[in-house]
Design a protein around this motif. Structure first.
Motif, mmCIF file in Angstrom:
data_model
loop_
_atom_site.group_PDB
_atom_site.id
_atom_site.type_symbol
_atom_site.label_atom_id
_atom_site.label_comp_id
_atom_site.label_asym_id
_atom_site.label_seq_id
_atom_site.Cartn_x
_atom_site.Cartn_y
_atom_site.Cartn_z
ATOM 1 N N SER A 32 51.134 42.648 31.127
ATOM 2 C CA SER A 32 50.163 43.497 30.438
ATOM 3 C C SER A 32 50.252 43.207 28.940
ATOM 4 O O SER A 32 51.286 42.733 28.458
ATOM 5 N N THR A 36 54.715 45.985 29.146
ATOM 6 C CA THR A 36 55.437 46.973 29.954
ATOM 7 C C THR A 36 55.219 46.823 31.460
ATOM 8 O O THR A 36 55.981 47.384 32.240
ATOM 9 N N ARG A 37 54.190 46.086 31.852
ATOM 10 C CA ARG A 37 53.871 45.937 33.269
ATOM 11 C C ARG A 37 53.632 44.470 33.614
ATOM 12 O O ARG A 37 53.259 43.677 32.759
ATOM 13 N N LEU A 49 51.649 45.735 41.155
ATOM 14 C CA LEU A 49 51.907 46.100 39.771
ATOM 15 C C LEU A 49 53.367 46.523 39.669
ATOM 16 O O LEU A 49 53.864 47.277 40.517
ATOM 17 N N TRP A 50 54.065 46.015 38.636
ATOM 18 C CA TRP A 50 55.501 46.245 38.473
ATOM 19 C C TRP A 50 55.797 46.797 37.091
ATOM 20 O O TRP A 50 55.117 46.456 36.123
ATOM 21 N N ASP A 51 56.852 47.584 36.984
ATOM 22 C CA ASP A 51 57.379 48.020 35.699
ATOM 23 C C ASP A 51 58.239 46.878 35.172
ATOM 24 O O ASP A 51 59.227 46.497 35.802
ATOM 25 N N LEU A 58 55.001 49.738 40.818
ATOM 26 C CA LEU A 58 54.217 50.877 40.339
ATOM 27 C C LEU A 58 53.120 51.134 41.356
ATOM 28 O O LEU A 58 52.144 50.397 41.433
ATOM 29 N N THR A 95 43.927 50.145 36.456
ATOM 30 C CA THR A 95 45.368 50.371 36.415
ATOM 31 C C THR A 95 45.670 51.785 35.942
ATOM 32 O O THR A 95 46.800 52.232 36.011
#
Length: 179
Positions: A32, A36-37, A49-51, A58, A95
Motif C-alpha cells: 500500500s 502498512t498493508r 490483504l495482509w498487515d 486482514l 479496502t
C-alpha cells in the motif's frame, strides 16, 4: 510454497515468517502507498490483504475471479486494489468501507447467521441488503457471476459495458425510475 515473504533488500535475508494462507502459487504482490498493508494475488483465484507489520491476514480472501490472479496493485490513495486475472477481467476492490455509516447497513437482522452474506442479488436484479433494503439494480445482461460484497467494479472483456454516468445512488436511488 504458496507464501509471501518479505526480504531485507540490504542483507538479502528474510524478514519474519512467511505470510501463509494462499492455496496456490503467489504471482503478484503490492505494498500500500503508506507501507502498512500488502496485497497478494494467487493461482488460487484470490486476492489477500495482509498487515505488513505483523504479517497477519486482514479479513477474508477477496474472491470473485474465475482464473488465476496474475497482477495486484493499490490505488494511489490506498483505498482500492486493482487485480488482473487469467479469466480476462480486471476487478477493483474496496479496502475500506466508503459508506458513511456502515454499521447501520450491516446491522444484523433476526434471521442473520454467521454463514450468510448481508447482500443478496435477487432474481429480479435488485441487490438487497439487511432488513430487505434495496441497494441497487443490476441490468439482466450484467448479472453474470461478478457480484460479491467487496467487489467495487469488474471490467470484463467482450461483455456489455455499464454506463454509470446517470446512475442514481445514495439517497437519490429511488429517482432511477425517473431517468
Amino acid at each position: 510454497d504458496n507464501t509471501v515473504r518479505l526480504w531485507d533488500a540490504g542483507t538479502g535475508r528474510p524478514l519474519g515468517e512467511p505470510l501463509e494462507g494462499h492455496t496456490g502459487a503467489v504471482w503478484s504482490v503490492s505494498f500500500s502507498p503508506d507501507g502498512t498493508r500488502i496485497a497478494s494475488g494467487s493461482y488460487d483465484k484470490t486476492v489477500r490483504l495482509w498487515d505488513a507489520g505483523t504479517g497477519r491476514p486482514l479479513g477474508e480472501p477477496l474472491e470473485g475471479h474465475t482464473g488465476a490472479v496474475s497482477s495486484v496493485s493499490f490505488s494511489p490513495d490506498g483505498t482500492r486494489i486493482a487485480s488482473g486475472s487469467y479469466d480476462n477481467t480486471m476487478r477493483l476492490w474496496n479496502t475500506e468501507h466508503a459508506l458513511p455509516n456502515p454499521a447501520d447497513l450491516l446491522e444484523p437482522t433476526s434471521h442473520h447467521d454467521s454463514n450468510s452474506t448481508p447482500f443478496l442479488l435477487q432474481g429480479d436484479g435488485w441487490v438487497m441488503g439487511p432488513k430487505h433494503r434495496l441497494l441497487f439494480w443490476v441490468p439482466p445482461a450484467s448479472r453474470h457471476a461478478f457480484y460479491t460484497p467487496l467487489t467495487s467494479l469488474v471490467i470484463p472483456r467482450g461483455h456489455p459495458e455499464l454506463d454509470l454516468s446517470r446512475m442514481a445512488h445514495g439517497t437519490h436511488w429511488s429517482s432511477c425510475r425517473d431517468a
